[in-house]
Design a protein around this motif. Sequence first.
Motif, short mmCIF file in Angstrom:
data_model
loop_
_atom_site.label_atom_id
_atom_site.label_comp_id
_atom_site.label_asym_id
_atom_site.label_seq_id
_atom_site.Cartn_x
_atom_site.Cartn_y
_atom_site.Cartn_z
N THR A 122 -15.19 23.74 86.54
CA THR A 122 -14.39 24.08 87.37
C THR A 122 -13.15 24.71 86.31
O THR A 122 -12.38 25.68 86.88
N SER A 123 -12.79 24.26 85.31
CA SER A 123 -11.77 24.76 84.61
C SER A 123 -12.34 26.32 84.14
O SER A 123 -13.31 26.29 83.66
N GLY A 124 -11.34 27.05 84.07
CA GLY A 124 -11.79 28.48 83.64
C GLY A 124 -12.27 29.44 84.59
O GLY A 124 -11.89 30.40 85.01
N TYR A 125 -13.64 29.06 84.88
CA TYR A 125 -14.55 30.09 85.97
C TYR A 125 -14.51 29.57 87.38
O TYR A 125 -14.62 30.36 88.02
N GLY A 126 -14.57 28.24 87.43
CA GLY A 126 -14.67 27.62 88.95
C GLY A 126 -15.99 28.32 89.54
O GLY A 126 -17.17 28.12 88.80
N PRO A 127 -15.93 29.13 90.74
CA PRO A 127 -17.19 29.53 91.25
C PRO A 127 -17.82 30.78 90.64
O PRO A 127 -18.77 31.23 91.23
N ASP A 128 -17.11 31.44 89.60
CA ASP A 128 -17.78 32.51 88.98
C ASP A 128 -18.95 31.83 88.15
O ASP A 128 -18.46 31.76 86.80
N ASN A 129 -20.17 32.24 88.65
CA ASN A 129 -21.15 31.68 87.52
C ASN A 129 -21.71 32.70 86.59
O ASN A 129 -22.78 32.68 86.04
N GLN A 157 -10.21 24.68 70.21
CA GLN A 157 -11.46 24.09 70.07
C GLN A 157 -12.07 23.66 71.31
O GLN A 157 -13.27 23.14 71.33
N GLU A 158 -11.66 24.05 72.28
CA GLU A 158 -12.21 23.51 73.78
C GLU A 158 -13.41 24.78 74.21
O GLU A 158 -14.10 24.75 75.10
N LEU A 159 -13.30 25.94 73.43
CA LEU A 159 -14.26 26.88 73.87
C LEU A 159 -15.54 26.68 73.14
O LEU A 159 -15.88 26.07 72.40
N CYS A 160 -16.61 27.01 73.79
CA CYS A 160 -17.99 26.85 73.54
C CYS A 160 -18.79 28.42 73.85
O CYS A 160 -19.16 28.41 75.02
N THR A 161 -18.91 29.22 73.05
CA THR A 161 -19.50 30.43 73.37
C THR A 161 -21.13 30.20 73.15
O THR A 161 -21.47 29.49 72.61
N LEU A 162 -21.48 31.32 73.68
CA LEU A 162 -23.16 31.35 73.47
C LEU A 162 -23.49 31.42 72.13
O LEU A 162 -24.52 30.71 71.55
N ASP A 163 -22.92 32.40 71.31
CA ASP A 163 -23.12 32.38 69.75
C ASP A 163 -22.95 31.05 69.16
O ASP A 163 -23.49 30.87 68.00
N TYR A 164 -22.10 30.41 69.59
CA TYR A 164 -21.96 29.21 68.76
C TYR A 164 -22.86 27.77 69.45
O TYR A 164 -23.27 27.26 68.68
N LEU A 165 -23.27 28.05 70.55
CA LEU A 165 -23.96 26.97 71.28
C LEU A 165 -25.32 26.90 70.74
O LEU A 165 -26.00 25.91 70.36
N HIS A 170 -21.03 22.52 78.70
CA HIS A 170 -20.00 23.67 79.30
C HIS A 170 -19.95 24.90 78.41
O HIS A 170 -19.64 24.79 77.18
N LEU A 171 -20.37 26.03 78.85
CA LEU A 171 -20.01 27.34 78.26
C LEU A 171 -18.82 27.92 78.78
O LEU A 171 -18.37 27.97 79.90
N LEU A 172 -17.82 27.91 77.77
CA LEU A 172 -16.56 28.61 77.75
C LEU A 172 -16.33 29.66 76.77
O LEU A 172 -16.01 29.60 75.70
N HIS A 202 -16.37 36.76 79.00
CA HIS A 202 -16.12 36.44 80.43
C HIS A 202 -14.77 35.96 80.69
O HIS A 202 -14.64 34.79 80.60
N SER A 203 -13.71 36.84 81.20
CA SER A 203 -12.50 36.36 81.30
C SER A 203 -12.35 35.15 82.57
O SER A 203 -13.37 35.10 83.31
#
Length: 285
Positions: free
Chosen positions: A64-71, A38-46, A18-20, A25-26
């Motif tokens: 579904t957490s955080g973003y839902g249908p905003d892809n 620690q639940e975050l997973c950014t592109l620069d980290y991943l 999961h990307l968070l 991206h709000s």
Amino acid sequence: MTDLATLISEPKIDTHLHLLDPARHSYAAETGYHPAGQELCTLDYLRPLLAAHGVGKAVLVQPTSGYGPDNTALLEALAASNGAWRGIAVLAPDISFEALAALKAQGIVGAAFQMPAHPPWHFRAHAGLIEKLAALDMVLDLQFEGEQVFEAMALIEESEVRVVIDHCGRPDLAAGLDGFAFRALKCLAEREAPTCIKLSGLHKFAAFPWPFEGAHGVVAELLRAFGPQRCLWGSDLPYLRLPERLDYGMSLALAGQLFPDPAVRAQVMHETAERMFWNHHRSMP
């Protein structure tokens, strides 16, 4: 048990990440849970994390957490991967065929139905989407738990859509391997349309501590029922809502325990995902 250095050196595809990244991206205000810390997973980290563990390709599942249908964040990550990543999106039930085809061209390979996050039969309204996925040879990624397997079976019983089941079907361990729901889950291995199961997310249905020994029998039985040619591996990084810390290396080491045979491990951790998400053809076993 396979040592971690060997596991890192072998080709691997992580099929559940999961990307968070709320700083970039709000989160959507209407989503019920906003991961942090620690639940975050950014592109620069991943990117360096996967490289450090020898993971060449990955499938990002829209949370579904955080973003839902905003892809938006998912699509940005896929574009930055130069084809090394694929995406499973959260989609509106009335998305047009043309819009879905456009997402496929951007690396989206399927849609996620995360059933535990919704009331019973919520996805009955998504029948049209299921058929569009089938027509475009895309994947329906199903997450359910326990007896929700029967609702899932009803959703796909008349469809030829390719199916991926998340996290071992999140079975009720108290019901045992002879429980009605678990036997129904194994029946999905007999679908004519390609159907795979992720032998992942043991922390979703088994008690801590790692290595979640209460779930090892489930994994062994699902591996027997589906065969390694229909099984996938995924880490579930960044491990949302866990009561204890879990790290990526621990997930990889657990795979070494669960799949000690190198030939089986090659299929579960690489070859099945390559066929399902990159080089699919309808004759897949």
